[in-house]
Scaffold this active site. Structure first.
Site, PDB file in Angstrom:
ATOM      1  N   ASN A  10       0.870  -1.181   0.000  1.00 35.39           N
ATOM      2  CA  ASN A  10       0.000   0.000   0.000  1.00 35.39           C
ATOM      3  C   ASN A  10       0.906   1.229   0.000  1.00 35.39           C
ATOM      4  O   ASN A  10       1.496   1.560   1.024  1.00 35.39           O
ATOM      5  CB  ASN A  10      -0.886  -0.039   1.253  1.00 35.39           C
ATOM      6  CG  ASN A  10      -1.739   1.204   1.391  1.00 35.39           C
ATOM      7  OD1 ASN A  10      -1.778   2.053   0.495  1.00 35.39           O
ATOM      8  ND2 ASN A  10      -2.431   1.322   2.520  1.00 35.39           N
ATOM      9  N   LYS A  12       0.111   4.216  -0.206  1.00 34.26           N
ATOM     10  CA  LYS A  12      -0.533   5.382   0.420  1.00 34.26           C
ATOM     11  C   LYS A  12      -0.322   6.632  -0.452  1.00 34.26           C
ATOM     12  O   LYS A  12      -0.205   6.501  -1.666  1.00 34.26           O
ATOM     13  CB  LYS A  12      -0.024   5.558   1.856  1.00 34.26           C
ATOM     14  CG  LYS A  12      -0.218   4.261   2.671  1.00 34.26           C
ATOM     15  CD  LYS A  12      -0.030   4.429   4.144  1.00 34.26           C
ATOM     16  CE  LYS A  12      -0.248   3.086   4.838  1.00 34.26           C
ATOM     17  NZ  LYS A  12      -0.132   3.156   6.286  1.00 34.26           N
ATOM     18  N   HIS A  96      -9.480   1.050   4.927  1.00 31.99           N
ATOM     19  CA  HIS A  96      -8.210   1.205   5.647  1.00 31.99           C
ATOM     20  C   HIS A  96      -8.439   2.112   6.859  1.00 31.99           C
ATOM     21  O   HIS A  96      -9.253   3.036   6.804  1.00 31.99           O
ATOM     22  CB  HIS A  96      -7.157   1.804   4.706  1.00 31.99           C
ATOM     23  CG  HIS A  96      -5.784   1.758   5.293  1.00 31.99           C
ATOM     24  ND1 HIS A  96      -5.359   2.684   6.218  1.00 31.99           N
ATOM     25  CD2 HIS A  96      -4.760   0.889   5.118  1.00 31.99           C
ATOM     26  CE1 HIS A  96      -4.114   2.374   6.578  1.00 31.99           C
ATOM     27  NE2 HIS A  96      -3.732   1.295   5.923  1.00 31.99           N
ATOM     28  N   GLU A  98      -6.856   4.508   7.955  1.00 24.20           N
ATOM     29  CA  GLU A  98      -6.674   5.939   7.676  1.00 24.20           C
ATOM     30  C   GLU A  98      -7.928   6.519   7.030  1.00 24.20           C
ATOM     31  O   GLU A  98      -8.267   7.682   7.250  1.00 24.20           O
ATOM     32  CB  GLU A  98      -5.426   6.131   6.791  1.00 24.20           C
ATOM     33  CG  GLU A  98      -4.149   5.902   7.604  1.00 24.20           C
ATOM     34  CD  GLU A  98      -2.984   5.318   6.830  1.00 24.20           C
ATOM     35  OE1 GLU A  98      -2.990   5.363   5.589  1.00 24.20           O
ATOM     36  OE2 GLU A  98      -2.061   4.799   7.487  1.00 24.20           O
ATOM     37  N   GLU A 168      -5.185  -5.014  10.515  1.00 26.60           N
ATOM     38  CA  GLU A 168      -4.170  -3.985  10.732  1.00 26.60           C
ATOM     39  C   GLU A 168      -4.442  -3.276  12.056  1.00 26.60           C
ATOM     40  O   GLU A 168      -5.273  -2.357  12.120  1.00 26.60           O
ATOM     41  CB  GLU A 168      -4.205  -2.957   9.597  1.00 26.60           C
ATOM     42  CG  GLU A 168      -3.889  -3.534   8.236  1.00 26.60           C
ATOM     43  CD  GLU A 168      -3.302  -2.485   7.291  1.00 26.60           C
ATOM     44  OE1 GLU A 168      -2.267  -2.776   6.691  1.00 26.60           O
ATOM     45  OE2 GLU A 168      -3.864  -1.386   7.181  1.00 26.60           O
ATOM     46  N   GLY A 174       2.629   2.312  10.819  1.00 26.98           N
ATOM     47  CA  GLY A 174       3.564   3.430  10.676  1.00 26.98           C
ATOM     48  C   GLY A 174       4.261   3.820  11.963  1.00 26.98           C
ATOM     49  O   GLY A 174       4.877   4.880  12.046  1.00 26.98           O
ATOM     50  N   SER A 214       3.664  -2.143  10.275  1.00 25.56           N
ATOM     51  CA  SER A 214       5.116  -2.168  10.473  1.00 25.56           C
ATOM     52  C   SER A 214       5.758  -3.498  10.084  1.00 25.56           C
ATOM     53  O   SER A 214       6.719  -3.930  10.724  1.00 25.56           O
ATOM     54  CB  SER A 214       5.468  -1.787  11.917  1.00 25.56           C
ATOM     55  OG  SER A 214       5.041  -0.470  12.191  1.00 25.56           O
TER      56      SER A 214
HETATM   57  P1  13P Z   1       3.119   0.395   7.690  1.00 29.27           P
HETATM   58  O1  13P Z   1       3.655  -0.880   7.084  1.00 29.27           O
HETATM   59  O2  13P Z   1       3.821   1.609   7.196  1.00 29.27           O
HETATM   60  O3  13P Z   1       3.034   0.298   9.177  1.00 29.27           O
HETATM   61  O4  13P Z   1       1.620   0.545   7.155  1.00 29.27           O
HETATM   62  C1  13P Z   1       0.758  -0.522   7.257  1.00 29.27           C
HETATM   63  C2  13P Z   1      -0.463  -0.201   6.486  1.00 29.27           C
HETATM   64  O5  13P Z   1      -1.251   0.639   6.866  1.00 29.27           O
HETATM   65  C3  13P Z   1      -0.687  -0.923   5.229  1.00 29.27           C
HETATM   66  O6  13P Z   1      -1.956  -0.691   4.727  1.00 29.27           O
END
Ligand code: 13P
Length: 252
Positions: A10, A12, A96, A98, A168, A174, A214
């Site tokens: 992803n 982002k 997601h 976010e 997740e 992150g 992560s």
């Molecule tokens: P990170 O791997 O940067 O922690 O992000 C995970 C994520 O949100 C994947 O969709």
């Protein structure tokens, strides 16, 4: 039941179209011929066309990070499932954390988006996961079960056969703080149990559940070796082709 592992990146809101081209080329060079694990890259909307061109002929599939609930119409700034399908996407990430946190998505919108994705022939990657407050209060199991059933409400096992779920934990996204393999396995087993209860044992035994939060080259193998962890949804580490390739190869 052996499930083919699936590793998705992803990206982002990172990478311009030219940077997306370069990253897609590097992904093809690093793991484009690997077929034993399914691999997906999910650039931004503006990166899709160029990424599609660069991964053509490789084993890497294309995914988007979001879609609108409607097929077309007066929804300024939005992108529909049919547009993504025509742009070469096989997958689309839905719900997601976010999107839930910053764009007000909830079980109802996630359910509508899953329906929209399926209607356009896209495979949904449906995200669930708890915040740290919920985990600390002991509410993880209840929340992920509610998110799972809420997202899938009214849909049948046959309709959802292409769906992937991504667990997740929000506190691991992150942050560099990764769920322990045992924590990931515990939640994945709850999700699979919820799928068994709502859609049946056959469906649940086939549905792939990815872990996200992560994931890096150095922790991937341990997490991915858990019995109910069928892959990873990778954020930050997917922006580097070598690091992402190491995660892909950790599943082999
Ligand atoms: P990170 O791997 O940067 O922690 O992000 C995970 C994520 O949100 C994947 O969709």
């Amino acid at each position: 039941m052996s499930r083919k592992k699936i590793i998705a990146g992803n990206w982002k809101m990172n990478k311009t179209p030219s940077e997306s081209a370069a990253l897609a080329i590097a992904c093809v060079a690093e793991f484009g011929d690997i077929a034993d694990v399914e691999t997906v890259i999910c650039p931004t909307f503006t990166g899709l066309a160029v990424a599609r061109e660069k991964i053509a002929g490789s084993k890497i599939a294309l995914g988007a990070q979001n879609l609108h609930t409607e097929k077309n119409g007066a929804y300024t700034g939005e992108i529909s499932g049919d547009m993504l399908k025509d742009a070469g996407c096989d997958f689309v990430i839905i719900g997601h954390s976010e999107r839930r946190q910053y764009f007000g998505e909830n079980e109802e919108t996630v359910n509508k988006k899953i329906r929209a994705a399926l209607a356009s022939g896209l495979k949904p990657i449906v995200c669930v996961g708890e915040t740290l407050d919920v985990r600390d209060a002991g509410g993880t199991e209840k929340l992920v079960r509610t998110q799972t059933t809420g997202a899938l409400a009214g849909l049948t096992a046959a309709e959802l056969s292409s769906m992937v779920i991504a667990y997740e934990p929000v506190w691991a996204i992150g942050t560099g703080r990764v769920a322990s393999p045992a924590q990931a396995q515990e939640v994945h087993a709850w999700i699979r149990d919820e799928l068994t209860q709502t859609l049946g044992a056959d469906f649940a035994s086939k549905c792939r559940i990815q872990y996200g939060g992560s994931v890096k080259a150095d922790n991937a193998k341990e997490i991915l070796s858990q019995p109910d962890v069928d892959g990873a949804l990778v954020g930050g580490a997917s922006l580097d082709a070598k690091g992402f390739a190491a995660i892909v190869k950790a599943t082999l």
